[in-house]
Design an enzyme around this catalytic site. Sequence first.
Site, PDB file in Angstrom:
ATOM      1  N   ASP A 118      -1.058  -2.658  -3.024  1.00 53.43           N
ATOM      2  CA  ASP A 118       0.261  -2.574  -2.399  1.00 53.43           C
ATOM      3  C   ASP A 118       1.039  -1.473  -3.107  1.00 53.43           C
ATOM      4  O   ASP A 118       0.896  -1.283  -4.313  1.00 53.43           O
ATOM      5  CB  ASP A 118       1.003  -3.904  -2.536  1.00 53.43           C
ATOM      6  CG  ASP A 118       0.389  -5.014  -1.695  1.00 53.43           C
ATOM      7  OD1 ASP A 118      -0.200  -4.708  -0.646  1.00 53.43           O
ATOM      8  OD2 ASP A 118       0.522  -6.192  -2.079  1.00 53.43           O
ATOM      9  N   ASP A 136       0.059  -4.608   5.662  1.00 46.66           N
ATOM     10  CA  ASP A 136       1.053  -5.684   5.689  1.00 46.66           C
ATOM     11  C   ASP A 136       2.127  -5.411   6.734  1.00 46.66           C
ATOM     12  O   ASP A 136       2.528  -6.314   7.476  1.00 46.66           O
ATOM     13  CB  ASP A 136       1.707  -5.834   4.314  1.00 46.66           C
ATOM     14  CG  ASP A 136       0.738  -6.199   3.217  1.00 46.66           C
ATOM     15  OD1 ASP A 136      -0.302  -6.825   3.515  1.00 46.66           O
ATOM     16  OD2 ASP A 136       1.008  -5.847   2.052  1.00 46.66           O
TER      17      ASP A 136
END
Length: 171
Positions: A118, A136
């Site tokens: 991430d 995401d």
Amino acid sequence: MSPARSGLLAALATLLLDQASKLWLYFGTDLVMTQPWRLAPFADFVVVWNRGVSYGLFQQEGGLGRWVLVAVSLVAAVGLSVWMVRAGSRLLAVALGLIVGGALGNAIDRAAYGAVFDFVHLHAGRWSWYVFNVADAAIVAGVVGLILDSLRPAGRTPQTEASGDEGRPQA
């Protein structure tokens, strides 16, 4: 373009954009050594390895948990792909494609690195949102698409519209 093709295109575009952004930021830049990168007063690029699921829930430190999450992602992607191919609307198919592409992108990270890479961090003052990636964001957009599709009124059939018999049962 058919709904199924639109969904497949959304899944492929999501997967490619997700993996390209991760590979470029991790291997093609010095982000790991020089983070955070300030993009705007409310956004940074950082490196976070998420061993859990959304919002860092269910963190998995062992190999078994990692592979269970990979398997769950793949099973979900297959099930959602079947739904996507059968979707009657382009909105539904694209929403499912975004979710499938995101699930596959994160599953690839888990399989290759043991965690999901991430890198986008949004914040304002003392408020901080979780760190996320393209996969995401696509999953969230796909869920929004599913909600919007579910709120659309059911279409009337051409036969009912032409005959003017909307309220009477058909024989």
